[in-house]
Each structure stands twice: as C-alpha cells, then as structure tokens.
Scaffold this motif. Structure first.
Motif, PDB file in Angstrom:
ATOM      1  N   ALA A 125      33.820 -55.251-103.915  1.00  0.00           N
ATOM      2  CA  ALA A 125      35.269 -55.484-103.895  1.00  0.00           C
ATOM      3  C   ALA A 125      35.866 -55.536-105.297  1.00  0.00           C
ATOM      4  N   SER A 126      35.208 -56.269-106.213  1.00  0.00           N
ATOM      5  CA  SER A 126      35.756 -56.433-107.557  1.00  0.00           C
ATOM      6  C   SER A 126      35.809 -55.104-108.302  1.00  0.00           C
ATOM      7  N   GLY A 127      34.708 -54.319-108.243  1.00  0.00           N
ATOM      8  CA  GLY A 127      34.670 -53.042-108.944  1.00  0.00           C
ATOM      9  C   GLY A 127      35.704 -52.070-108.411  1.00  0.00           C
ATOM     10  N   ASP A 128      35.813 -51.975-107.083  1.00  0.00           N
ATOM     11  CA  ASP A 128      36.776 -51.044-106.481  1.00  0.00           C
ATOM     12  C   ASP A 128      38.216 -51.476-106.738  1.00  0.00           C
ATOM     13  N   ALA A 129      38.465 -52.792-106.661  1.00  0.00           N
ATOM     14  CA  ALA A 129      39.835 -53.293-106.876  1.00  0.00           C
ATOM     15  C   ALA A 129      40.260 -53.085-108.326  1.00  0.00           C
ATOM     16  N   LEU A 130      39.333 -53.323-109.280  1.00  0.00           N
ATOM     17  CA  LEU A 130      39.668 -53.152-110.698  1.00  0.00           C
ATOM     18  C   LEU A 130      39.929 -51.679-111.014  1.00  0.00           C
ATOM     19  N   ALA A 131      39.146 -50.786-110.408  1.00  0.00           N
ATOM     20  CA  ALA A 131      39.390 -49.352-110.589  1.00  0.00           C
ATOM     21  C   ALA A 131      40.743 -48.963-110.007  1.00  0.00           C
ATOM     22  N   ILE A 147      35.204 -59.759 -92.718  1.00  0.00           N
ATOM     23  CA  ILE A 147      35.235 -59.577 -94.173  1.00  0.00           C
ATOM     24  C   ILE A 147      33.981 -60.177 -94.792  1.00  0.00           C
ATOM     25  N   THR A 148      33.352 -59.412 -95.698  1.00  0.00           N
ATOM     26  CA  THR A 148      32.173 -59.918 -96.422  1.00  0.00           C
ATOM     27  C   THR A 148      32.496 -60.217 -97.883  1.00  0.00           C
ATOM     28  N   GLU A 149      33.523 -59.556 -98.415  1.00  0.00           N
ATOM     29  CA  GLU A 149      33.904 -59.786 -99.812  1.00  0.00           C
ATOM     30  C   GLU A 149      35.349 -59.369-100.007  1.00  0.00           C
ATOM     31  N   ILE A 150      36.060 -60.085-100.842  1.00  0.00           N
ATOM     32  CA  ILE A 150      37.452 -59.743-101.143  1.00  0.00           C
ATOM     33  C   ILE A 150      37.716 -59.949-102.629  1.00  0.00           C
ATOM     34  N   ALA A 151      38.472 -59.043-103.200  1.00  0.00           N
ATOM     35  CA  ALA A 151      38.905 -59.173-104.595  1.00  0.00           C
ATOM     36  C   ALA A 151      40.386 -58.851-104.664  1.00  0.00           C
ATOM     37  N   ASP A 188      40.825 -55.137-102.739  1.00  0.00           N
ATOM     38  CA  ASP A 188      39.824 -54.356-102.018  1.00  0.00           C
ATOM     39  C   ASP A 188      39.009 -55.308-101.151  1.00  0.00           C
ATOM     40  N   ILE A 189      38.647 -54.829 -99.983  1.00  0.00           N
ATOM     41  CA  ILE A 189      37.903 -55.643 -99.016  1.00  0.00           C
ATOM     42  C   ILE A 189      36.645 -54.892 -98.602  1.00  0.00           C
ATOM     43  N   GLU A 190      35.517 -55.588 -98.556  1.00  0.00           N
ATOM     44  CA  GLU A 190      34.290 -55.048 -97.956  1.00  0.00           C
ATOM     45  C   GLU A 190      34.107 -55.745 -96.610  1.00  0.00           C
ATOM     46  N   THR A 191      33.620 -54.991 -95.627  1.00  0.00           N
ATOM     47  CA  THR A 191      33.491 -55.550 -94.271  1.00  0.00           C
ATOM     48  C   THR A 191      32.079 -55.358 -93.721  1.00  0.00           C
ATOM     49  N   THR A 192      31.860 -55.946 -92.555  1.00  0.00           N
ATOM     50  CA  THR A 192      30.564 -55.849 -91.867  1.00  0.00           C
ATOM     51  C   THR A 192      30.342 -54.493 -91.231  1.00  0.00           C
ATOM     52  N   GLY A 193      31.439 -53.708 -91.023  1.00  0.00           N
ATOM     53  CA  GLY A 193      31.364 -52.527 -90.176  1.00  0.00           C
ATOM     54  C   GLY A 193      31.325 -52.966 -88.719  1.00  0.00           C
TER      55      GLY A 193
END
Length: 453
Positions: free
Chosen positions: A146-152, A19-23, A6-11
């Motif tokens: 990212a971590s929570g969404d990727a683990l789910a 990319i702001t966070e990656i898991a 899962d990746i979080e971005t700046t928009g």
C-alpha cells in the motif's frame, strides 16, 4: 486537499474482500502534509495468489488492528479531501463496503489517476501504475504494497497536475454523484444473498415475481442488477421489494430450473425468455445420393431435430466444430455452397463425400456417430454434477430419451438404478429447450459424469 491512497485486500468474492493494508498520504497540491500507513486484520483468510503478489500473509496480520480500530483515523485523513487513487473505483468501493459493515455511510468525491493519465498522457501504451511510473522515470519501491503504490501515485498525481495547466481537466474528472452508492434497501438485499450457484427470484411489494435468473454467484449477479444503468435494471431497482433464492450447486440444474420457471411464471422482465430460447435447429436429411446432410434451419416442432441453438450464428460456429471433429464434408453440412468439391477437399481435409469418392454408408457412419452422441433417443442415463454442499451431488434423470427431472443425494448414496432415482426425483418438464440445455452442457462441461442405466 487530496487524500491519495492505496488499499491491499484479501481477494475473494465481489464485495466480500477484506482490507489487509492501507496507506493514505494527505497532499495539498504541492507536498505531503500528513500520512497514515497500517496493516489491517481482515478477520478472513487471504487468497494464496494475493499472498504471492503482495507478500502479506495471514501470520503478519494476526496482531494488526481490525478495521473498526483504524476507521476513525481514516475519516480524519480523508475528511474534506478528494480521494485520489489509481483505479479509484476499486479502492473507494472497498472503503465504502468496510464502513457500511460498521453502519457508517462513507461518502467522498473521488479522482482516478488511470482516467486522468489517459487524458493527459495519451501517448503512453499502458496506464497501469507499474508501467506508467517506469515510463515516466518515477522511482518506485515496494510494488503491490500500500505505501509503495500510494507514494508512487502521489508522484504521478503531481506530474499530472503540472500537465493540466488550466486546472480544468482535473475538475472534469472529479466524481461525486455516481459514488453515493445504491439505496440502503438494495444493499440489505445484496448482503443477504449467498455467493453460490443457484436460481434467484425477484419479487415486488405485492409478492409478484418480476424476474427470475440463474447465476454461478447469486450475490454478484444481484449486485449487477442493482447497480446496472440499462432500462431493465432501472425498472427492477424501482420495483424490487425482496429477493429469494434456491441454491443448486450445479449450473446445469440452475439452467433447467430457470428455463422451466420462467415459462410457468412468466415474470414481466423475462419477456425474451418466455418463448423458446433456441430458435435455430440442426436436422439430418438424406440427399438423392443417400448421404446424410446436416442442415441448420429455423426450428420446427413438427420435425425431429438433433440439437438446437439460440441463433443462426451460434449454430454455424457449432457446425464448423462438428464438421471438423467428425471429419464431415462442409458441402454436406451446408457450410460451403458449391456444385463441385468443397474447399476442405482442396486442402485435403475432406475425403471426397462431396464428389462421391467415399460411399454414403461409410460417410453416414460418422454422421450417425455424432447424432447418437447428441441424442437422448431411447436412452436411460443419469448426469451427475456438483451438489449444494461438498457432501452432496446432483443427478439429472433421462428415461427413454425424456428428461424427467433432478434430485440431490449424499455422496455415500449410489445412484445406479432408475427405480431408486424415481423415488427422490423432482419432476420437471421435458421440452426442446431442456433437451438443448442438457446437450449444450454435455458438449461444454467436461466435469459432468454420465452413467448409462
């Protein structure tokens, strides 16, 4: 082996996100065998709505590694794996874009748990990650991180694998050939385009114009041409050699330039727009009782029209609004055919022009008010709009009811005299299309400023 991520971005603008966070969780089908989680410094600001959604702010990322510093680890984690994500096309596009900026062609097979869940869990009313895991009783922490969404997504993917007993459906949804990206030549062109409002010109190798268009976001529109799968997009992709553009700031100026230049240059892939864009027109005609009737008819250049529309349905939709706004009669605007009273009279929304209960003079005043507002007849006025920079404005000059052209001027330079504007105007053609484009923009765009001269 699967790399569930899962990746979080700046928009922000399409293909300009960072990319702001990656898991990433490496998953062998039974358990997680490796993992990588990191904040990433995108080197551009995060959009405020994203900060509110994720809780990740610019301060948190100041000392985070930049993408090039984590790129090697991402390759190690995903090598020889199928990339799995909820809405995989988004995460994969973001990854490919970041690697492309480093000059590396990141190319993997992907599997989307949204698509997979729609096939294997068709009874679910929503296939968004949050609602899906709640409905399935899957525990979830750190939503929109990212971590929570990727683990789910790992836990969801495990459940989906168990549902696919024959292991045929998962294979069916693995994508590879459509994920190879577009040709490097086209990528280079996209990267050179601005995310600004203006007109763009697509040329072939001989330098001939093959397409002219306008957009509020030129880069996004060119990307759509180069990734489109319809017949015209494929022809443009095969023929394009270079793309040039002209920023306008104002969407109205862009519309007017596009209309004129298509008619002048006649690009081969603008066939539909070479002719008049507006085939249906609105006319005013007096009936035998002296009432002004508004009528939609096929456009006729020999008759004086009030305004025009691209097709009959657009005209009808507009005429319903006009009838309501100016308290006109649906029978006299041709929207309700009857020999008696119109339907609006029956529900007390028409004051009886259809029955002669109000005089033609009183009724015609309202019709004339609409005509005056939508006609340039004998008017001198300037329509002001955005410019190409924050220090600039655009001006469109109407003189004696005729569209003369447009100009750009500095904010501290007041345009209030035709003589001044004539000196800086870029002349343009006056025709039915330009008049209708201006009229439609005045109806829809509340930000346009009109100065009567």
């Amino acid at each position: 082996m699967y790399a569930i991520l899962d990746i979080e971005t700046t928009g922000g603008q399409f293909n300009e996100e960072g990319i702001t966070e990656i898991a990433i969780y490496k998953f062998d089908g039974h358990e997680i065998v490796d993992q990588f989680i990191s904040l990433v410094n995108p080197e551009i600001p995060i959009q405020p709505f994203v900060v509110k959604l994720t809780g990740i702010n610019n301060t948190m990322l100041q000392n985070a590694p930049k993408f090039f510093e984590v790129a090697k680890r991402i390759i190690e984690m995903t090598q020889d794996c199928i990339i799995v994500a909820h809405n995989a096309s988004f995460d994969y596009r973001i990854l490919r874009t970041e690697f492309r900026r480093l000059g590396y062609d990141f190319n993997q097979q992907t599997l989307c748990t949204v698509e997979l869940s729609k096939r294997l869990l068709p009874e679910q009313t929503s296939h968004s990650l949050g609602k899906l895991v709640r409905a399935l009783g899957i525990p979830m922490a750190d939503r929109h991180r990212a971590s929570g969404d990727a683990l789910a997504t790992v836990k969801l993917f495990q459940l989906l694998l168990s549902k696919d007993t024959e292991k045929e459906i998962v294979k069916e949804f693995i994508k590879s050939e459509i994920q190879k990206g577009i040709a490097p030549k086209l990528l280079d062109i996209i990267e050179s385009m601005p995310s600004k409002t203006g007109v763009y010109y697509i040329h072939n190798e001989k330098g001939n114009l093959i397409y002219i268009g306008k957009s509020k976001n030129i880069k996004k529109r060119i990307n759509q041409h180069f990734t489109g799968t319809n017949s015209k997009s494929k022809k443009i992709q095969a023929a394009v050699f270079t793309v040039t553009y002209e920023e306008t700031g104002s969407e109205l100026v862009a519309l007017l330039k596009e209309s004129e230049e298509i008619k002048i240059n006649k690009p081969i892939y603008n066939r539909a727009q070479r002719r008049s864009l507006f085939q249906t027109a609105l006319y005013a005609e007096k009936d035998e009782k002296g009432y002004l009737n508004l009528k939609l008819q096929k456009a006729d250049g020999r008759k004086k029209e009030i305004t025009s529309f691209t097709n009959l349905q657009e005209g009808k939709n507009a005429l319903f609004r006009i009838t309501a706004n100016y308290h006109l009669c649906q029978k006299l605007t041709g929207l309700y055919e009857t020999k008696e009273a119109c339907f609006q009279y029956k529900i007390k929304e028409c004051d009886g022009a259809c029955l002669g209960e109000i005089s033609a003079d009183d009724y015609n005043l309202r019709v004339q008010e609409f005509i005056d507002k939508n006609s340039f007849e004998s008017q001198n006025m300037v329509i002001s709009d955005k410019g190409r920079t924050i220090h600039e404005r655009s001006a469109i000059l109407i003189e004696n009811g005729i569209y003369q052209g447009y100009a750009f001027y500095a904010l501290n330079y007041q345009i209030n005299k035709i003589e001044i504007l004539r000196n800086i105007i870029i002349p343009m053609q006056n025709n039915r299309d330009t008049r209708t484009i201006i009229q439609a923009s005045l109806r829809k765009n509340k930000y346009l400023k009109i100065t009567k001269l």
